[in-house]
Design an enzyme around this catalytic site. Structure first.
Site, short mmCIF file in Angstrom:
data_model
loop_
_atom_site.label_atom_id
_atom_site.label_comp_id
_atom_site.label_asym_id
_atom_site.label_seq_id
_atom_site.Cartn_x
_atom_site.Cartn_y
_atom_site.Cartn_z
N GLU A 188 0.85 -1.19 0.00
CA GLU A 188 0.00 0.00 0.00
C GLU A 188 0.89 1.24 0.00
O GLU A 188 1.64 1.47 0.95
CB GLU A 188 -0.93 -0.01 1.22
CG GLU A 188 -2.11 -0.94 1.06
CD GLU A 188 -2.94 -0.66 -0.21
OE1 GLU A 188 -3.16 0.53 -0.54
OE2 GLU A 188 -3.33 -1.63 -0.86
N CYS A 200 4.16 -1.75 -8.93
CA CYS A 200 2.84 -1.34 -8.42
C CYS A 200 2.97 -0.15 -7.47
O CYS A 200 3.22 0.97 -7.93
CB CYS A 200 2.12 -2.52 -7.79
SG CYS A 200 0.37 -2.21 -7.52
N ARG A 259 -3.36 6.21 -9.60
CA ARG A 259 -3.52 5.10 -8.66
C ARG A 259 -4.82 4.35 -8.94
O ARG A 259 -5.79 4.94 -9.42
CB ARG A 259 -3.57 5.63 -7.22
CG ARG A 259 -2.27 6.23 -6.73
CD ARG A 259 -2.39 6.62 -5.26
NE ARG A 259 -2.65 5.45 -4.43
CZ ARG A 259 -3.28 5.50 -3.25
NH1 ARG A 259 -3.72 6.63 -2.77
NH2 ARG A 259 -3.46 4.39 -2.56
N HIS A 294 2.74 -7.21 -10.88
CA HIS A 294 3.55 -7.85 -9.84
C HIS A 294 4.36 -9.03 -10.37
O HIS A 294 3.90 -10.17 -10.27
CB HIS A 294 2.64 -8.34 -8.71
CG HIS A 294 1.98 -7.24 -7.98
ND1 HIS A 294 2.64 -6.49 -7.05
CD2 HIS A 294 0.73 -6.73 -8.06
CE1 HIS A 294 1.83 -5.56 -6.57
NE2 HIS A 294 0.66 -5.68 -7.17
N GLU A 317 6.73 -10.39 -9.06
CA GLU A 317 7.14 -11.23 -7.93
C GLU A 317 6.10 -12.29 -7.57
O GLU A 317 6.40 -13.20 -6.80
CB GLU A 317 7.47 -10.35 -6.71
CG GLU A 317 6.28 -9.77 -5.96
CD GLU A 317 5.67 -8.52 -6.61
OE1 GLU A 317 6.00 -8.21 -7.77
OE2 GLU A 317 4.84 -7.88 -5.94
#
Lengths: 293, 195
Positions: free
Chosen positions: B48, B79, B106, B170, B172
């Site tokens: 976040e 992100c 965002r 993402h 990852e």
């Protein structure tokens, strides 16, 4: 392009790791939580300690509260549906809630079956006290877990019991031979394939947060120390004397859970935490953790 | 061995560490600003962005991160990390680290129920990259020195400006480590330049 996949639903919880998710009942509290560094808020009609005090049937929040909170903050907004209440869950999904907690804090709508959470695009978090419960919820499609603890008590003892139990059972499964897993699955009441997956990963396949009794920065850090991926704080913040200060301190203690000097510093003069309840003084029917199967 | 820092204040830190290790480099979880001196490049993970910003401010991390960016060492934001790198965020007066010449929005694909997976063609990285977008931002405008690496439905979702790399999704969260590998190559190049 695919929505609602396991990767997307579980991944959302991965992004919350190391963070604090706070219960809020209106836009003003949601803003305080966001400002303090919460990674998400849980929009509710009442925090668990008030649900406990009010008695009667606890249901999903008024959709207006959820809507108001969604309009007030840019962090994700979660909401609670009753165990097995398909329609409450569906309408929270339709409203755009980012995560649904199928929660024992509310009065269950079904005393036999939990929701089939695989059916939904929105991800779910569910409570657990042991690996059997955890695995059954994942089997039903939960994308995130949390300990049940004993909500609304400000007493960390049950959450500690639950995280230790789940993690000890995960370690046991990881250490077992594959030919022992079917019997273990039977004993735990857990899907066999999931135990195989836990064994190969060396951990649960979803994030597991602490919940149910976190009242101080030290409580939050303790749960992280015991292996929680993050922390839910229900009544602990907005039932304390100074919510904004408590919220900030709990966020920092969660991030730096092994920096004891820092936690000592930020625990100073916080004011009175929420008043707690000794678990043994709760009547068996008042124990929310017994809900769910 | 190349040492890659992963900002470890909040978010998907472990996944980036595993991805860096899978690429044959050493990963260091950065929780204190002093640790930045030890590493050759830095990954700003997903999580976040508002939470990370609050924790960055609390411990005077911001100046150190800006110095790190000026030092010539590469940075990679995924992100929320992309939001930290961007020099303009729609709806906000101030950027965070603000070193990459892109304007980001965002949660621009919608709420969680709109989060999705899609296959991407990432220039110089892979033609078939499975990308996971979670409440993702996207790059609305990129400066003239920014190389657009990937688009999804016409929106920029990966870009590079010199030593800064950013993506909306993402990498990852999957076992495909090619984008992380690309970043590690950027670090190797930057080390050769300094030597």
């Amino acid at each position: 392009m695919k929505t609602g996949t396991d990767r997307v639903k579980r991944g959302m919880a991965e992004m919350q790791k190391g963070g604090v998710i706070m219960d809020v009942v209106n836009a003003e509290q949601a803003k305080i939580a966001e400002e303090a560094g919460a990674v998400a808020v849980m929009a509710l009609e009442r925090v668990p300690s008030d649900i406990r005090a009010a008695g009667g049937v606890a249901r999903m929040a008024d959709p207006r509260i959820v809507e108001e909170v969604m309009g007030a903050v840019s962090i994700p907004v979660m909401a609670k549906a009753r165990i097995g209440h398909i329609v409450e869950a569906r309408l929270l999904e339709a409203m755009g809630a980012d995560y649904i907690d199928e929660s024992e804090v509310l009065t269950p709508a079904d005393e036999e079956y939990h929701l089939n959470k695989r059916d939904y695009t929105v991800p779910f978090v569910c409570g657990c006290r042991d690996l059997g419960e955890a695995a059954r919820r994942i089997g039903e499609g939960a994308s995130m877990l949390r300990t049940k603890g004993e909500p609304g008590t400000g007493n960390i003892v049950e959450a500690v019991r639950h995280i230790r139990k789940v993690n000890a059972q995960v370690r046991k499964v990881v250490g077992m031979n594959e030919d022992e897993l079917m019997t273990e699955a039977k004993l735990l009441g857990a899907p066999y394939e999931l135990l195989l997956e836990i064994k190969s990963l060396g951990r649960l396949p979803v994030v597991n947060f602490a919940a149910g009794g976190v009242a101080t920065p030290a409580d939050a850090a303790l749960m992280m120390e015991l292996g929680a991926d993050g922390v839910f704080v229900g009544s602990g913040i907005f039932k304390s004397e100074n919510p904004a200060k408590f919220a900030r301190a709990i966020v920092e203690a969660t991030t730096h859970y092994q920096d004891y000097k820092l936690i000592a510093e930020l625990s100073k003069e916080l004011g009175t935490p929420m008043k707690g309840i000794e678990i043994s003084s709760l009547a068996p029917e008042a124990r929310m953790q017994e809900r769910g199967w | 061995m190349i040492k890659v820092g992963v900002l470890g204040l909040q978010g998907a830190v472990r996944e980036h560490v595993l991805s860096v290790e899978a690429c044959g480099a050493e990963a260091v979880v950065i929780k204190r600003k002093e640790q930045l001196d030890e590493v050759d490049g830095l990954i700003l993970p997903g999580g976040e962005s508002t939470t990370m910003r609050r924790l960055i401010d609390k411990y005077d991390f911001m100046d150190s991160l800006k110095e790190f960016a000026q030092s010539g060492k590469p940075m990679f934001g995924t992100c929320a990390g992309l939001i930290l790198l961007a020099n303009h965020i729609i709806g906000y007066d101030e950027p965070h680290i603000g070193v990459m010449d892109v304007q980001v929005e965002r949660n621009s694909f919608g709420r969680q129920r709109e989060s999705f997976e899609a296959d991407l063609d990432i220039a110089g990285v892979a033609g078939d990259f499975a990308a996971v977008f979670i409440r993702a931002p996207h790059i609305v405008e990129a400066g003239e020195n920014v190389e657009v690496l990937a688009k999804h439905n016409g929106r920029i979702v990966a870009a590079r400006e010199g030593r800064f790399l950013g993506c909306s999704f993402h990498p990852e969260l999957t076992d495909d480590h090619r984008l992380t590998g690309y970043f590690i190559e950027m670090i190797k190049e930057s080390k050769q330049v300094t030597i």
